[in-house]
Motif scaffolding. Sequence first.
Motif, mmCIF file in Angstrom:
data_model
loop_
_atom_site.group_PDB
_atom_site.id
_atom_site.type_symbol
_atom_site.label_atom_id
_atom_site.label_comp_id
_atom_site.label_asym_id
_atom_site.label_seq_id
_atom_site.Cartn_x
_atom_site.Cartn_y
_atom_site.Cartn_z
ATOM 1 N N ALA A 94 0.843 -1.188 0.000
ATOM 2 C CA ALA A 94 0.000 0.000 0.000
ATOM 3 C C ALA A 94 0.879 1.239 0.000
ATOM 4 O O ALA A 94 2.000 1.225 0.495
ATOM 5 C CB ALA A 94 -0.917 0.005 1.226
ATOM 6 N N GLY A 95 0.328 2.302 -0.570
ATOM 7 C CA GLY A 95 1.040 3.569 -0.546
ATOM 8 C C GLY A 95 2.022 3.709 -1.689
ATOM 9 O O GLY A 95 2.328 2.762 -2.411
ATOM 10 N N PRO A 96 2.573 4.901 -1.861
ATOM 11 C CA PRO A 96 3.512 5.171 -2.945
ATOM 12 C C PRO A 96 4.909 4.674 -2.618
ATOM 13 O O PRO A 96 5.175 4.203 -1.510
ATOM 14 C CB PRO A 96 3.485 6.705 -3.042
ATOM 15 N N VAL A 97 5.801 4.796 -3.569
ATOM 16 C CA VAL A 97 7.207 4.470 -3.345
ATOM 17 C C VAL A 97 7.864 5.633 -2.599
ATOM 18 O O VAL A 97 7.720 6.791 -2.998
ATOM 19 C CB VAL A 97 7.919 4.205 -4.683
ATOM 20 N N VAL A 98 8.562 5.310 -1.522
ATOM 21 C CA VAL A 98 9.161 6.336 -0.670
ATOM 22 C C VAL A 98 10.633 6.006 -0.452
ATOM 23 O O VAL A 98 11.085 4.895 -0.797
ATOM 24 C CB VAL A 98 8.436 6.405 0.694
ATOM 25 N N PRO A 99 11.415 6.911 0.101
ATOM 26 C CA PRO A 99 12.804 6.587 0.434
ATOM 27 C C PRO A 99 12.886 5.372 1.342
ATOM 28 O O PRO A 99 12.063 5.193 2.244
ATOM 29 C CB PRO A 99 13.299 7.849 1.142
ATOM 30 N N ALA A 100 13.871 4.538 1.105
ATOM 31 C CA ALA A 100 14.008 3.298 1.873
ATOM 32 C C ALA A 100 14.164 3.572 3.362
ATOM 33 O O ALA A 100 13.732 2.771 4.192
ATOM 34 C CB ALA A 100 15.202 2.497 1.354
ATOM 35 N N ALA A 101 14.773 4.703 3.731
ATOM 36 C CA ALA A 101 14.954 5.014 5.150
ATOM 37 C C ALA A 101 13.612 5.160 5.857
ATOM 38 O O ALA A 101 13.466 4.746 7.018
ATOM 39 C CB ALA A 101 15.777 6.295 5.304
ATOM 40 N N ILE A 102 12.631 5.748 5.171
ATOM 41 C CA ILE A 102 11.293 5.866 5.752
ATOM 42 C C ILE A 102 10.686 4.486 5.944
ATOM 43 O O ILE A 102 10.080 4.193 6.978
ATOM 44 C CB ILE A 102 10.395 6.739 4.857
ATOM 45 N N ARG A 103 10.862 3.629 4.958
ATOM 46 C CA ARG A 103 10.328 2.274 5.058
ATOM 47 C C ARG A 103 11.017 1.501 6.185
ATOM 48 O O ARG A 103 10.376 0.758 6.940
ATOM 49 C CB ARG A 103 10.517 1.555 3.718
ATOM 50 N N TRP A 104 12.317 1.672 6.312
ATOM 51 C CA TRP A 104 13.043 0.997 7.400
ATOM 52 C C TRP A 104 12.523 1.460 8.756
ATOM 53 O O TRP A 104 12.362 0.652 9.675
ATOM 54 C CB TRP A 104 14.537 1.283 7.293
ATOM 55 N N LEU A 105 12.257 2.748 8.875
ATOM 56 C CA LEU A 105 11.757 3.281 10.132
ATOM 57 C C LEU A 105 10.364 2.740 10.442
ATOM 58 O O LEU A 105 10.062 2.375 11.583
ATOM 59 C CB LEU A 105 11.733 4.805 10.080
ATOM 60 N N ILE A 106 9.515 2.652 9.421
ATOM 61 C CA ILE A 106 8.170 2.097 9.609
ATOM 62 C C ILE A 106 8.266 0.633 10.034
ATOM 63 O O ILE A 106 7.553 0.182 10.945
ATOM 64 C CB ILE A 106 7.344 2.241 8.320
ATOM 65 N N ASN A 107 9.136 -0.131 9.374
ATOM 66 C CA ASN A 107 9.318 -1.531 9.752
ATOM 67 C C ASN A 107 9.735 -1.666 11.213
ATOM 68 O O ASN A 107 9.225 -2.520 11.954
ATOM 69 C CB ASN A 107 10.392 -2.179 8.866
ATOM 70 N N THR A 108 10.668 -0.825 11.644
ATOM 71 C CA THR A 108 11.191 -0.926 12.998
ATOM 72 C C THR A 108 10.148 -0.524 14.028
ATOM 73 O O THR A 108 10.021 -1.171 15.078
ATOM 74 C CB THR A 108 12.445 -0.043 13.157
ATOM 75 N N VAL A 109 9.406 0.550 13.744
ATOM 76 C CA VAL A 109 8.358 0.978 14.670
ATOM 77 C C VAL A 109 7.283 -0.101 14.789
ATOM 78 O O VAL A 109 6.839 -0.438 15.907
ATOM 79 C CB VAL A 109 7.740 2.313 14.204
ATOM 80 N N PHE A 110 6.864 -0.648 13.662
ATOM 81 C CA PHE A 110 5.849 -1.705 13.693
ATOM 82 C C PHE A 110 6.347 -2.914 14.474
ATOM 83 O O PHE A 110 5.631 -3.481 15.306
ATOM 84 C CB PHE A 110 5.492 -2.117 12.257
ATOM 85 N N MET A 111 7.593 -3.319 14.218
ATOM 86 C CA MET A 111 8.175 -4.467 14.905
ATOM 87 C C MET A 111 8.235 -4.232 16.416
ATOM 88 O O MET A 111 7.800 -5.083 17.215
ATOM 89 C CB MET A 111 9.574 -4.736 14.372
ATOM 90 N N ALA A 112 8.748 -3.070 16.828
ATOM 91 C CA ALA A 112 8.923 -2.799 18.252
ATOM 92 C C ALA A 112 7.580 -2.643 18.971
ATOM 93 O O ALA A 112 7.410 -3.134 20.090
ATOM 94 C CB ALA A 112 9.773 -1.541 18.433
ATOM 95 N N VAL A 113 6.618 -1.972 18.329
ATOM 96 C CA VAL A 113 5.313 -1.764 18.960
ATOM 97 C C VAL A 113 4.562 -3.084 19.093
ATOM 98 O O VAL A 113 3.986 -3.379 20.160
ATOM 99 C CB VAL A 113 4.488 -0.744 18.157
ATOM 100 N N MET A 114 4.559 -3.907 18.048
ATOM 101 C CA MET A 114 3.874 -5.193 18.122
ATOM 102 C C MET A 114 4.524 -6.108 19.156
ATOM 103 O O MET A 114 3.832 -6.777 19.933
ATOM 104 C CB MET A 114 3.870 -5.855 16.745
ATOM 105 N N ALA A 115 5.847 -6.152 19.180
ATOM 106 C CA ALA A 115 6.538 -6.974 20.176
ATOM 107 C C ALA A 115 6.235 -6.466 21.579
ATOM 108 O O ALA A 115 6.043 -7.265 22.513
ATOM 109 C CB ALA A 115 8.044 -6.955 19.911
ATOM 110 N N MET A 116 6.176 -5.155 21.749
ATOM 111 C CA MET A 116 5.879 -4.578 23.057
ATOM 112 C C MET A 116 4.473 -4.951 23.522
ATOM 113 O O MET A 116 4.277 -5.411 24.654
ATOM 114 C CB MET A 116 6.025 -3.058 22.997
ATOM 115 N N LEU A 117 3.486 -4.792 22.642
ATOM 116 C CA LEU A 117 2.102 -5.084 23.009
ATOM 117 C C LEU A 117 1.900 -6.570 23.317
ATOM 118 O O LEU A 117 1.328 -6.933 24.349
ATOM 119 C CB LEU A 117 1.161 -4.649 21.880
ATOM 120 N N LEU A 118 2.385 -7.427 22.428
ATOM 121 C CA LEU A 118 2.194 -8.864 22.623
ATOM 122 C C LEU A 118 2.943 -9.373 23.849
ATOM 123 O O LEU A 118 2.437 -10.212 24.593
ATOM 124 C CB LEU A 118 2.649 -9.622 21.372
#
Length: 309
Positions: A94-118
Amino acid sequence: MNSGVKKVTPYKIISLIILVILAILFAFPLYWIITGAFKTGASINATTPDWFPKEWVLDNFRKLFSRQMAPLWEFYIPFSGRFTKDGQAILISAGPVVPAAIRWLINTVFMAVMAMLLTCITAAMAGYALAKKRFKGQTILFSLIVCAMALPKQVILIPLLREMSALNLYNTIWSVILPAVGWPFGVFLMKQFSEGIPGEMLEAARVDGAGEIKTFINIVLPMIKPGIGALAIFTFINSWNDYFMQLIMLSSTSRLTISLGIAKLQAENSTDFGLIMAGATLAAVPIILVFIAFQKYFTKGITMGAVKG
């Protein structure tokens, strides 16, 4: 004489000086990284270091956001590879193509938040059960959890890798999230907090007709809230900085975390310290925000844990 005025002693003055020195020493690397991200290449590589940028530039961030591109969001449905012809997990982009650094940051935030909640959810339930329930094998189970705390991650790396591959989760963000959920330290910490819950309150809830779920939500969770706050910070930071597991489980450019992305930039641009510092600054911002948001629970949780011994 005003009794409300605290007496200043040499011990307090020396302690304050030592604390200030230690705070400066610990904060200086962060200050150097953040200011270095806004320096020119000549200023960073100067023989005499510039403690404060003479000229603030955004060139390092421009290079960081222009090196590589990736889709804004990719979501892998866990275990969906078992229902596809090629055995690959179902991918939703989903979404447009963006700089890889933004995608890396999104991946890391999602990973850390999901691991934290679970982790907080499972550890709170497991800690409560070990502290307030009585069942066969309880002591043995808790002993195994304590022993698992001393088990190096490298020892279980091969079984984890094979398990993630068998579940078709390898090279997806879930291969980093799921192994972090069963954190023995989280169960141990929540058990220590659950020990302080008065048994009379639990008995009163049962007499009033409250079930296990209602009792856990309305009575147990509010009482162990400081511990959950402390565990949330521990889990978030641990998942964010778990470079070793991320390095083993992730390989595709669009699925990297910010730590792996910075390491990749460092390998490709070994002398461009400004670019690396810009990436490190981008990675440090979420950690600082999370600590500020949970600081009250973190401090209270550590204090209560220390009092309980």
